[in-house]
Design a protein around this motif. Structure first.
Motif, PDB file in Angstrom:
ATOM      1  N   LEU A 236      -7.825 -17.167  33.707  1.00  8.49           N
ATOM      2  CA  LEU A 236      -6.733 -16.766  32.964  1.00  8.49           C
ATOM      3  C   LEU A 236      -5.781 -15.926  33.777  1.00  8.49           C
ATOM      4  O   LEU A 236      -4.599 -15.917  33.788  1.00  8.49           O
ATOM      5  CB  LEU A 236      -7.168 -16.188  31.586  1.00  8.49           C
ATOM      6  CG  LEU A 236      -7.589 -17.379  30.744  1.00  8.49           C
ATOM      7  CD1 LEU A 236      -8.123 -16.530  29.256  1.00  8.49           C
ATOM      8  CD2 LEU A 236      -6.804 -18.461  30.106  1.00  8.49           C
ATOM      9  N   TYR A 240      -2.413 -17.911  34.793  1.00 10.94           N
ATOM     10  CA  TYR A 240      -1.546 -17.470  33.693  1.00 10.94           C
ATOM     11  C   TYR A 240      -0.891 -16.148  33.821  1.00 10.94           C
ATOM     12  O   TYR A 240      -0.190 -15.789  33.364  1.00 10.94           O
ATOM     13  CB  TYR A 240      -1.866 -17.944  32.440  1.00 10.94           C
ATOM     14  CG  TYR A 240      -2.253 -19.377  32.241  1.00 10.94           C
ATOM     15  CD1 TYR A 240      -1.241 -20.205  31.861  1.00 10.94           C
ATOM     16  CD2 TYR A 240      -3.477 -19.589  31.976  1.00 10.94           C
ATOM     17  CE1 TYR A 240      -1.503 -21.335  31.454  1.00 10.94           C
ATOM     18  CE2 TYR A 240      -3.675 -21.165  31.725  1.00 10.94           C
ATOM     19  CZ  TYR A 240      -2.735 -22.033  31.352  1.00 10.94           C
ATOM     20  OH  TYR A 240      -3.115 -23.430  31.131  1.00 10.94           O
ATOM     21  N   LEU A 242      -2.408 -13.338  33.169  1.00  9.17           N
ATOM     22  CA  LEU A 242      -2.672 -12.452  32.258  1.00  9.17           C
ATOM     23  C   LEU A 242      -3.233 -11.025  32.681  1.00  9.17           C
ATOM     24  O   LEU A 242      -3.975 -11.080  33.846  1.00  9.17           O
ATOM     25  CB  LEU A 242      -3.732 -12.882  31.306  1.00  9.17           C
ATOM     26  CG  LEU A 242      -3.098 -14.443  30.462  1.00  9.17           C
ATOM     27  CD1 LEU A 242      -4.194 -14.696  29.425  1.00  9.17           C
ATOM     28  CD2 LEU A 242      -1.828 -14.224  29.882  1.00  9.17           C
ATOM     29  N   ALA A 247      -6.942 -11.061  29.127  1.00  7.61           N
ATOM     30  CA  ALA A 247      -7.900 -12.357  29.532  1.00  7.61           C
ATOM     31  C   ALA A 247      -9.225 -12.151  28.964  1.00  7.61           C
ATOM     32  O   ALA A 247      -9.969 -13.085  28.421  1.00  7.61           O
ATOM     33  CB  ALA A 247      -8.033 -12.245  30.955  1.00  7.61           C
ATOM     34  N   ARG A 250      -9.138 -13.085  25.262  1.00  6.52           N
ATOM     35  CA  ARG A 250      -8.986 -14.446  25.111  1.00  6.52           C
ATOM     36  C   ARG A 250     -10.292 -15.092  25.553  1.00  6.52           C
ATOM     37  O   ARG A 250     -10.843 -15.929  24.711  1.00  6.52           O
ATOM     38  CB  ARG A 250      -8.162 -15.054  25.791  1.00  6.52           C
ATOM     39  CG  ARG A 250      -6.567 -14.879  25.270  1.00  6.52           C
ATOM     40  CD  ARG A 250      -5.620 -15.189  26.272  1.00  6.52           C
ATOM     41  NE  ARG A 250      -4.066 -14.754  26.005  1.00  6.52           N
ATOM     42  CZ  ARG A 250      -3.367 -15.534  25.368  1.00  6.52           C
ATOM     43  NH1 ARG A 250      -3.796 -16.630  24.539  1.00  6.52           N
ATOM     44  NH2 ARG A 250      -2.120 -14.924  24.708  1.00  6.52           N
ATOM     45  N   GLN A 292      -6.722 -29.782  30.218  1.00  7.82           N
ATOM     46  CA  GLN A 292      -6.295 -28.655  30.858  1.00  7.82           C
ATOM     47  C   GLN A 292      -6.348 -28.673  32.552  1.00  7.82           C
ATOM     48  O   GLN A 292      -5.694 -27.718  33.029  1.00  7.82           O
ATOM     49  CB  GLN A 292      -7.642 -27.583  30.590  1.00  7.82           C
ATOM     50  CG  GLN A 292      -7.194 -26.111  31.097  1.00  7.82           C
ATOM     51  CD  GLN A 292      -6.217 -25.697  30.196  1.00  7.82           C
ATOM     52  OE1 GLN A 292      -5.777 -25.843  29.276  1.00  7.82           O
ATOM     53  NE2 GLN A 292      -5.544 -24.457  31.106  1.00  7.82           N
ATOM     54  N   THR A 295      -2.831 -27.865  33.710  1.00  6.62           N
ATOM     55  CA  THR A 295      -2.392 -26.349  33.490  1.00  6.62           C
ATOM     56  C   THR A 295      -1.336 -26.280  32.569  1.00  6.62           C
ATOM     57  O   THR A 295      -0.158 -25.878  33.042  1.00  6.62           O
ATOM     58  CB  THR A 295      -2.160 -25.580  34.832  1.00  6.62           C
ATOM     59  OG1 THR A 295      -3.216 -26.066  35.761  1.00  6.62           O
ATOM     60  CG2 THR A 295      -2.093 -24.000  34.676  1.00  6.62           C
ATOM     61  N   LEU A 298       0.090 -22.178  28.036  1.00  5.75           N
ATOM     62  CA  LEU A 298      -0.992 -21.574  27.384  1.00  5.75           C
ATOM     63  C   LEU A 298      -0.897 -21.650  25.761  1.00  5.75           C
ATOM     64  O   LEU A 298      -1.782 -21.760  24.885  1.00  5.75           O
ATOM     65  CB  LEU A 298      -1.384 -20.262  27.790  1.00  5.75           C
ATOM     66  CG  LEU A 298      -2.741 -19.376  27.322  1.00  5.75           C
ATOM     67  CD1 LEU A 298      -3.709 -20.313  28.060  1.00  5.75           C
ATOM     68  CD2 LEU A 298      -2.690 -18.079  27.946  1.00  5.75           C
ATOM     69  N   GLY A 302      -2.613 -25.372  26.223  1.00  4.77           N
ATOM     70  CA  GLY A 302      -3.826 -24.606  26.788  1.00  4.77           C
ATOM     71  C   GLY A 302      -4.788 -24.029  26.012  1.00  4.77           C
ATOM     72  O   GLY A 302      -5.902 -24.282  26.152  1.00  4.77           O
ATOM     73  N   THR A 303      -4.345 -23.267  24.924  1.00  2.00           N
ATOM     74  CA  THR A 303      -5.155 -22.956  24.059  1.00  2.00           C
ATOM     75  C   THR A 303      -5.858 -23.647  23.153  1.00  2.00           C
ATOM     76  O   THR A 303      -7.280 -23.761  22.804  1.00  2.00           O
ATOM     77  CB  THR A 303      -4.479 -21.949  23.222  1.00  2.00           C
ATOM     78  OG1 THR A 303      -3.670 -20.738  23.881  1.00  2.00           O
ATOM     79  CG2 THR A 303      -5.232 -21.218  22.051  1.00  2.00           C
TER      80      THR A 303
END
Length: 395
Positions: A236, A240, A242, A247, A250, A292, A295, A298, A302-303
């Motif tokens: 992550l 992304y 984060l 991260a 999550r 995924q 990519t 999110l 993605g989530t």
């Protein structure tokens, strides 16, 4: 003592807590991997190796620990494993965090905590009748949420105090649990105790078809869970952007959902064929991994893809050990659990290394996720083939 022996729920609860506490210790390095990478200037592959070493050691160690549990019981093995895990926890917190070599040494012995799984499955299995073992073992499997405890607390404790704090706290909790387990835990009355040597039992175990079938399925189901639980923060952060804390939070959500779905997988497997539950779970992993691989943003795609995989991996893990509880001979459950658990852990060891190597070469995780989809598809084919063989044998 007689009152305790009539309370399998108490034994299940204590075993689950022991599993969670040891997994908490087992996962201490993962949330700090990004910190160590920055401080020690580690490469992507070295970071992956750091979080993967406890996984593989804890996994392979399940083979002898499972066999020892068949022989000596969970009442002896739970306190023993917990006390042994304190040593590397204190080493890492007080001394072994100034170099990659020191971290790898500590991580190697930290793997002892991961062997607690092979203690709990035969212990819990002996306390429950066959019709309830899938659910009981699934509830025990919720102890893998110890990795979420680590994810939620480790970085915060370090930020609020020092690097030593989470390690000292975990060591204290392990010590308290070891004492309580020794005083309260009791093995099930009438527990089947093997009398043959370890090598003979291991040989008999590896000749069972259920051992290899469950090992292959668990390598994908639980291996995928372990891989994400140790590597998701790095993923992550790199994919992304984060922060470390975001991260880790999550990742804890991913772990929590997988943990909650594990007893659901066991419960479903008590009511319908475990192979059907596994087939649906593996199909969901294939779909989530392929999505995924592109990519996507999110939120929400993605989530959603990660949560789908978390639910599927948790359900599949519960269904796999429902299958073991139902099909393995009573006096070999620990040995079978050891081999299957080792396969699951090794399944979690390899993906972080591959993901780190792929990202280091291509600065993309797409290929690694496509490989996950292919492996899950192969496991799905194995599950369906096994169902076909059983039907043919019954006919």
């Amino acid at each position: 003592m007689s009152t305790t022996r009539n309370r399998p729920g108490v034994m299940l609860a204590l075993a689950t807590i022991g599993f969670a506490v040891n997994f908490w210790a087992w996962a201490l390095l993962s949330p700090l991997a990004a910190t160590f990478t920055t401080d020690l200037r580690l490469s992507s592959f070295q970071q992956s190796l750091l979080v993967a070493v406890p996984v593989v050691v804890g996994s392979l160690g399940r083979i002898p620990v499972g066999a020892l549990t068949d022989r000596f019981g969970g009442r002896v093995m739970f306190p023993l494993v917990s006390l042994a895990t304190i040593v590397p926890v204190l080493y890492l917190g007080l001394l072994g965090h100034d170099s990659l070599a020191a971290l790898l040494i500590g991580g190697f012995f930290l793997g002892i905590g991961g062997t607690a799984f092979a203690v709990g499955v035969p212990f819990v299995n002996a306390w429950f009748p066959p019709s309830r073992r899938g659910f009981a073992v699934g509830v025990f499997g919720m102890g893998m949420g110890g990795t979420a405890i680590s994810a939620l607390t480790t970085v915060k404790l370090v930020d609020a105090s020092t690097l030593r704090t989470p390690f000292l706290l975990t060591a204290a909790v392990l010590a308290v649990y070891a004492v309580i387990a020794w005083l309260v835990l009791r093995d099930a009355p009438g527990r089947a105790v093997p009398t043959t040597p370890f090598t003979s039992r291991l040989g008999a175990t590896v000749r069972l078809r259920i051992t290899w079938q469950a090992a292959a399925l668990y390598a994908v189901a639980f291996g995928g869970y372990v891989a994400f639980s140790v590597y998701l923060p790095a993923y992550l952060k790199n994919a992304y952007g984060l922060t470390h804390a975001d991260a880790a939070n999550r990742m804890a959500g991913f772990v929590l959902l997988a943990v909650l779905m594990r007893p659901v997988g066991g419960w479903l497997s008590d009511r319908v064929a475990a192979s059907r539950v596994l087939a649906l779970s593996l199909a969901a992993v294939v779909g989530g991994a392929l999505v995924q691989a592109f990519t996507p943003g999110l939120a929400p795609v993605g989530t959603a893809a990660f949560l789908l995989m978390a639910a599927a991996l948790g359900t599949g893990s519960g269904a796999t050990f429902a299958l073991v509880a139902q099909k393995a001979p009573a006096n070999q459950v620990g040995s079978v659990t050891g081999v299957v658990g080792a396969a699951g852990g090794v399944g979690g060891f390899v993906p972080p290394l591959i993901m780190g190597a792929v990202y280091g070469s291509y600065h993309s995780y797409a290929l690694g996720l496509v490989l996950l989809a292919i492996v899950a598809l192969a496991a799905l084919a194995l599950d369906l083939i096994s169902v076909g063989r059983r039907r043919a044998a019954t006919a």
